[in-house]
Every structure is written in C-alpha cells, then in structure tokens.
Design a protein around this motif. Structure first.
Motif, PDB file in Angstrom:
ATOM      1  N   MET A   1       0.823  -1.202   0.000  1.00  0.00           N
ATOM      2  CA  MET A   1       0.000   0.000   0.000  1.00  0.00           C
ATOM      3  C   MET A   1       0.864   1.261   0.000  1.00  0.00           C
ATOM      4  O   MET A   1       0.568   2.225  -0.716  1.00  0.00           O
ATOM      5  N   VAL A   2       1.951   1.259   0.752  1.00  0.00           N
ATOM      6  CA  VAL A   2       2.856   2.413   0.775  1.00  0.00           C
ATOM      7  C   VAL A   2       3.448   2.641  -0.622  1.00  0.00           C
ATOM      8  O   VAL A   2       3.491   3.777  -1.111  1.00  0.00           O
ATOM      9  N   LEU A   3       3.889   1.561  -1.273  1.00  0.00           N
ATOM     10  CA  LEU A   3       4.427   1.685  -2.625  1.00  0.00           C
ATOM     11  C   LEU A   3       3.364   2.213  -3.581  1.00  0.00           C
ATOM     12  O   LEU A   3       3.628   3.126  -4.378  1.00  0.00           O
ATOM     13  N   ALA A   4       2.158   1.687  -3.509  1.00  0.00           N
ATOM     14  CA  ALA A   4       1.077   2.115  -4.400  1.00  0.00           C
ATOM     15  C   ALA A   4       0.749   3.592  -4.205  1.00  0.00           C
ATOM     16  O   ALA A   4       0.573   4.335  -5.176  1.00  0.00           O
ATOM     17  N   ILE A   5       0.690   4.024  -2.959  1.00  0.00           N
ATOM     18  CA  ILE A   5       0.385   5.435  -2.675  1.00  0.00           C
ATOM     19  C   ILE A   5       1.518   6.332  -3.155  1.00  0.00           C
ATOM     20  O   ILE A   5       1.279   7.374  -3.780  1.00  0.00           O
ATOM     21  N   ALA A   6       2.748   5.943  -2.887  1.00  0.00           N
ATOM     22  CA  ALA A   6       3.904   6.742  -3.336  1.00  0.00           C
ATOM     23  C   ALA A   6       3.913   6.877  -4.854  1.00  0.00           C
ATOM     24  O   ALA A   6       4.128   7.972  -5.395  1.00  0.00           O
ATOM     25  N   LEU A   7       3.662   5.775  -5.554  1.00  0.00           N
ATOM     26  CA  LEU A   7       3.647   5.828  -7.015  1.00  0.00           C
ATOM     27  C   LEU A   7       2.453   6.623  -7.539  1.00  0.00           C
ATOM     28  O   LEU A   7       2.556   7.304  -8.567  1.00  0.00           O
ATOM     29  N   ALA A   8       1.333   6.575  -6.845  1.00  0.00           N
ATOM     30  CA  ALA A   8       0.166   7.372  -7.247  1.00  0.00           C
ATOM     31  C   ALA A   8       0.500   8.857  -7.180  1.00  0.00           C
ATOM     32  O   ALA A   8       0.192   9.619  -8.106  1.00  0.00           O
ATOM     33  N   PHE A   9       1.133   9.281  -6.105  1.00  0.00           N
ATOM     34  CA  PHE A   9       1.547  10.685  -6.001  1.00  0.00           C
ATOM     35  C   PHE A   9       2.578  11.019  -7.079  1.00  0.00           C
ATOM     36  O   PHE A   9       2.485  12.057  -7.728  1.00  0.00           O
ATOM     37  N   LEU A  10       3.545  10.145  -7.274  1.00  0.00           N
ATOM     38  CA  LEU A  10       4.584  10.383  -8.272  1.00  0.00           C
ATOM     39  C   LEU A  10       3.989  10.562  -9.674  1.00  0.00           C
ATOM     40  O   LEU A  10       4.285  11.534 -10.365  1.00  0.00           O
TER      41      LEU A  10
END
Length: 169
Positions: free
Chosen positions: A65-74
């Motif tokens: 989930m942390v990776l998904a959220i970080a990539l969503a912002f990116l």
C-alpha cells in the motif's frame, strides 16, 4: 495578468467558456470532472503499478500500500509537471504548481481508494489473477472519483487545486 490568464483559458477551453456560465471564481461540474479525471489517471497508473509490484513480489499489505500510494503521487504530480513545463514554466516553478494543484486531490483519492481496498475482505490477500483484487481496486477508483470531484469543484471555485494549473495553460 490574472484576467489575461483567465481569458486565455476560457478561449482555449471550448467546453467551459468562462467556466461554462459561472460567476468569476466559480467552478463548473465539467471543470471539476476534467480535473478529477486528470488526477485519477495519474493515481490509477501509480496505484495499479504499486499494487501489481507489491503483490507480485509477495510483499505484505502495508509495504504494498505504501508503494502504491507513493507511485500514485509520483505519477499524479508527473502528469501536471509535464503539462506546465511544456507550457513554459521552469522545473522549479512547475514543481510548485504541481504541489499546489494536485496534493489535496491525490490525497483524497488515495485515502478513499486505499480505504476501500483495505476494508474489502480478502482484497489485500487476493492474487493478481483474482477478480476480487481487480474489482476492489477498480471499484475503489470509482468511489474515489465520486468523492474527489466535489472536493475539486470546491477547491477550483476558490482558485485553489487545479485552478492553479489553468493559469499556466
């Protein structure tokens, strides 16, 4: 300069001549929907990529989930950065515009979408070939869009959020 920017935007956007009849400073649903679709595009690319990577690597739920959220912002910020740099802004100015334009929209979208995924029984444990994984993810995007569009309309009507980007198109 604000008046010039606003008229230039109204001229370039045949779908929203002077914000489709709203008073200055107001926002139409069409404008909010376009802004939310822009946000959803970046969020979806990053979110799906993060969920697929985390799931394929058999990471735990929190790390995925942390990776998904970080990539969503990116990816969300990147779409705006590309657009405003093309419009002539320096990278430093473009970063400021992207942060101002997209942060609240992406944050709301990610909170809602990831909340739905986390609360859907079995969704985080489902594999990539499982329909539950994809239905929770895509269903979360639909609900996130429906929640985020009014937020974007409210922000644009106050000259914030995606309204900041329109001054540079």
């Amino acid at each position: 300069m604000n008046e010039h920017s606003h008229s230039a935007h109204a001229h370039r956007s045949p779908h929203a001549p002077h914000a489709a009849g709203t008073a200055p400073g107001g926002a139409t649903w069409a404008t909010a929907v376009r802004a939310t679709l822009h946000c959803l595009t970046g969020c979806a690319v990053g979110e799906i990529l993060g969920m697929v990577i985390g799931t394929a690597l058999m990471w735990g739920n929190a790390a995925t989930m942390v990776l998904a959220i970080a990539l969503a912002f990116l990816f969300g910020y990147s779409l705006t950065l590309v657009a405003v740099v093309r419009a002539g802004l320096s990278l430093k100015a473009a970063v400021k515009v992207a942060l101002a334009a997209d942060t609240v929209s992406i944050a709301v979208m990610e909170l809602v979408d990831n909340g739905i995924i986390a609360l859907t029984p079995g969704a985080m444990e489902a594999g990539l070939a499982d329909g539950l994984f994809w239905s929770a993810l895509l269903g979360g995007f639909v609900v996130a869009f429906l929640v985020t569009a009014p937020v974007n309309k409210w922000m644009i009507g106050r000259g914030k959020g995606h309204a900041v980007v329109h001054a540079h198109h």
